[in-house]
Design a protein around this motif. Structure first.
Motif, short mmCIF file in Angstrom:
data_model
loop_
_atom_site.label_atom_id
_atom_site.label_comp_id
_atom_site.label_asym_id
_atom_site.label_seq_id
_atom_site.Cartn_x
_atom_site.Cartn_y
_atom_site.Cartn_z
N VAL A 463 0.84 -1.19 0.00
CA VAL A 463 0.00 0.00 0.00
C VAL A 463 0.88 1.24 0.00
O VAL A 463 1.84 1.34 0.79
CB VAL A 463 -0.93 0.01 1.23
CG1 VAL A 463 -1.51 1.40 1.45
CG2 VAL A 463 -2.05 -0.99 1.05
N SER A 464 0.56 2.17 -0.89
CA SER A 464 1.17 3.49 -0.87
C SER A 464 0.05 4.50 -0.68
O SER A 464 -0.95 4.48 -1.41
CB SER A 464 1.91 3.79 -2.18
OG SER A 464 2.94 2.86 -2.38
N ALA A 465 0.21 5.37 0.29
CA ALA A 465 -0.87 6.31 0.59
C ALA A 465 -0.32 7.63 1.07
O ALA A 465 0.83 7.72 1.54
CB ALA A 465 -1.79 5.72 1.66
N GLU A 466 -1.14 8.68 0.92
CA GLU A 466 -0.83 9.97 1.51
C GLU A 466 -1.92 10.30 2.51
O GLU A 466 -3.11 10.22 2.19
CB GLU A 466 -0.75 11.07 0.45
CG GLU A 466 -0.31 12.41 1.02
CD GLU A 466 -0.13 13.49 -0.04
OE1 GLU A 466 0.17 14.63 0.33
OE2 GLU A 466 -0.30 13.18 -1.25
N ILE A 476 3.01 7.35 3.35
CA ILE A 476 3.30 6.10 4.03
C ILE A 476 3.33 4.96 3.04
O ILE A 476 2.77 5.06 1.94
CB ILE A 476 2.26 5.79 5.14
CG1 ILE A 476 0.88 5.58 4.51
CG2 ILE A 476 2.23 6.89 6.19
CD1 ILE A 476 -0.12 4.97 5.46
N GLN A 477 4.00 3.89 3.42
CA GLN A 477 4.03 2.69 2.60
C GLN A 477 4.11 1.49 3.54
O GLN A 477 4.81 1.51 4.55
CB GLN A 477 5.24 2.70 1.66
CG GLN A 477 5.21 1.57 0.65
CD GLN A 477 6.26 1.75 -0.44
OE1 GLN A 477 7.15 2.60 -0.33
NE2 GLN A 477 6.18 0.97 -1.50
N GLY A 478 3.39 0.44 3.19
CA GLY A 478 3.38 -0.74 4.04
C GLY A 478 3.01 -1.97 3.25
O GLY A 478 2.39 -1.89 2.19
N PHE A 487 -1.90 -1.27 5.24
CA PHE A 487 -2.08 0.12 5.65
C PHE A 487 -1.70 0.30 7.12
O PHE A 487 -1.03 1.27 7.49
CB PHE A 487 -3.53 0.55 5.42
CG PHE A 487 -3.78 2.02 5.67
CD1 PHE A 487 -3.49 2.96 4.70
CD2 PHE A 487 -4.28 2.46 6.89
CE1 PHE A 487 -3.71 4.32 4.94
CE2 PHE A 487 -4.51 3.80 7.14
CZ PHE A 487 -4.23 4.73 6.15
N VAL A 488 -2.10 -0.67 7.95
CA VAL A 488 -1.75 -0.59 9.37
C VAL A 488 -0.23 -0.60 9.55
O VAL A 488 0.33 0.19 10.34
CB VAL A 488 -2.40 -1.77 10.15
CG1 VAL A 488 -1.80 -1.87 11.55
CG2 VAL A 488 -3.90 -1.59 10.22
#
Length: 558
Positions: A463-466, A476-478, A487-488
């Motif tokens: 997951v890549s998110a802002e 973030i990336q996870g 995401f967690v």
């Protein structure tokens, strides 16, 4: 209180009574007396226009016998009876009933009023009670019998020359319940002897509780005794006309039918002198609730109420059985929860038998809507809130979430002291789970499913998110075995207290190709406190992430 002023009503000696072991299995003959007995008791009697409107309602409901007036009592009553006949307002299978005292000149006027009618019941009465003989008329029994017989003789003579095709006699020993049973029988036998009823020309003997004087079981004993002892029973229709002075008019009627009665007179919603006549709607709906066809149309109760209130200027009580505004509502939390579970069970049944706690009938059968069933105030519980969110808005909250949303709603009702509408409840839900203070907010989200070995390592998602955290934008990336886990793992670098996933549920919010998904996530922190979040989106992965963020924010809001 001066209890010694009153004496107990003497019971009927009927040791082998049969009515307690009987059951109701069919509707009686119904006769509405709204236009006469009901109308005379109104503070403002109905105009001709209103009586016409009420008559049409009764006809549409399926009443085949309607007492339309006392034509000899006033010109207005006479004119209304003529209007129904002259304007051909009667259906082919309908019979009008007209009331008259057993006096020659009044009976003659009554026959003028029904001239040209196809079917009519001429209802003759005189008072027979012990008290009225002594106090009002000061006549002995024979004199009272003579009045009744003379009245019947006059009706019989006029019927022979009348152009009315079918005339039936109804005789009422008024105040039957206050009359010695043997004398009530004697006077009715005298009437029968004069009228000479047959199988094709029966007589109606109406046995009124003009004043309700005893428990309903005693009235039933009186009816059974009378039915057993009257001669030519096969040529007699036994009719009931109860009042409600003791508040048991419905019970007395139901037991009276068990005791052998064939016919029932009453009014819509029990309008009548003093505490009212029998409420004919309640008796009919009681039968309906037991799977007995009442042979009356009551599937639009709101229309019945509206016309009744407009014509009589009376209000239907909000707690009136079946028709009251509040009778399909539940304020108690335990009631609401039981109703919700009852509806759920009923909707999953193949053979639909109505079994919903606290609701003896399905409100939809009489034109009520389910939206009105649950109403929320400070006495309400979690089940009712969950029911409204599901029934009105499609949110099927996890059961363990019910206490949380119930408490949020109750906080508002405790503060305001007011009942909340469905929209109020939705607003509380929406603000708590979708529009709460956003300590953590999602700006963008992308997930990638990587190659994996399903037999050994399982799914691997990146997951890549802002996000915006405490007002600052963070990338973030996870990675994890699903979007939520990835995401967690990606937000672990943020200053967020540890938590674990306690519950996850999802469902489609509505049908169709563009249906939104809704997800519910419960998170438990290190103190063992669980809070829920809700998210929705056309993409189920995004709905889940939004639910996760909603739950995190609810934990972080102090």
């Amino acid at each position: 209180m001066h209890v010694n002023k009153y004496k107990r009503f003497e019971p009927v000696k009927l040791d082998d009574r049969q009515w307690p072991s009987k059951t109701l299995d069919k509707a009686p003959i119904w006769c509405s007396v709204d236009l006469r007995d009901g109308n005379q008791s109104l503070p403002v009697p109905m105009s001709v226009e209103k009586k016409t409107k009420m008559f049409n309602l009764l006809k549409d409901m399926g009443f085949k016998e309607i007492e339309v007036g006392f034509p000899s009592a006033s010109q207005a009553e006479f004119d209304f009876t003529r209007k129904l006949i002259d304007e051909k307002m009667l259906d082919e299978d309908m019979t009008i009933q007209v009331l008259t005292q057993a006096r020659d000149e009044l009976i003659e006027k009554t026959f003028e009023a029904i001239e040209g009618c196809k079917r009519a019941i001429v209802h003759v009465y005189n008072s027979t009670s012990t008290l009225q003989r002594k106090v009002v008329f000061q006549k002995d029994k024979q004199a009272i019998i003579d009045i009744a017989v003379q009245g019947v003789k006059k009706v019989k003579a006029l019927a022979e020359t009348s152009n009315v095709e079918d005339i039936m006699l109804e005789y009422s020993p008024e105040s039957f319940t206050g009359t010695e049973l043997d004398f009530a029988l004697e006077i009715c036998e005298a009437v029968i002897k004069e009228w000479e009823p047959t199988e094709d020309n029966k007589i109606i003997l109406n046995l009124p509780a003009t004043v309700e004087m005893s428990m309903p079981n005693i009235y039933a004993d009186q009816i059974e005794w009378f039915c057993r002892n009257i001669s030519c029973r096969e040529h007699v229709i036994i009719s009931l006309h109860t009042h409600n002075d003791r508040g048991t008019g419905v019970a007395a009627t139901e037991l009276g039918i068990l005791a052998g009665a064939d016919r029932v007179e009453g009014t819509l919603f029990g309008n009548g002198e003093r505490t009212g006549n029998l409420d004919i709607l309640t008796v009919a709906m009681n039968m309906y609730s037991q799977g007995i066809d009442p042979e009356l149309h009551m599937d639009d109760m709101n229309n019945i109420i509206n016309i009744y209130e407009a014509c009589t200027l009376l209000k239907v009580h909000e707690r009136h059985p079946y028709a009251g505004e509040l009778v399909y509502t539940a304020f108690s939390g335990s009631h609401q929860d039981a109703i919700k579970k009852g509806f759920d069970a009923y909707n999953h049944e193949q053979n639909k038998t109505w079994e919903v706690p606290y609701l003896p009938i399905d409100p939809a059968d009489i034109g009520r809507e389910y939206e009105a069933i649950i109403r929320i105030n400070s006495q309400s519980g979690k089940g009712g809130v969950a029911y409204i969110l599901q029934a009105d808005y499609g949110y099927r909250l996890p059961k363990k979430m019910h206490p949380e949303i119930g408490k949020l709603v109750q906080n508002v009702t405790d503060q305001t002291g007011k009942e909340l509408s469905s929209q109020d409840i939705y607003d509380i839900f929406f603000n708590a789970y979708f529009e709460q203070e956003k300590i953590l907010a999602l700006k963008s989200f992308e997930s990638t499913l990587e190659d994996h070995d399903t037999t050994h390592k399982g799914i691997k998602v990146t997951v890549s998110a802002e996000v915006v955290f405490r007002g600052k934008s963070r990338k973030i990336q996870g990675t994890g075995n699903g979007p939520i886990a990835a995401f967690v793992n990606g937000i672990r670098e943020l200053d967020i207290e540890p938590f674990k996933l306690a519950e996850y549920e999802e469902h489609s919010l509505n049908g169709g190709a563009d249906a939104e998904a809704v997800a519910y996530i419960g998170l438990t922190n290190e103190d063992g406190v669980t809070k829920y979040g809700v998210g929705k989106d056309c993409n189920i992965n995004l709905a889940s992430i939004r639910a996760l963020i909603s739950a995190i924010n609810r934990h972080m809001i102090r």
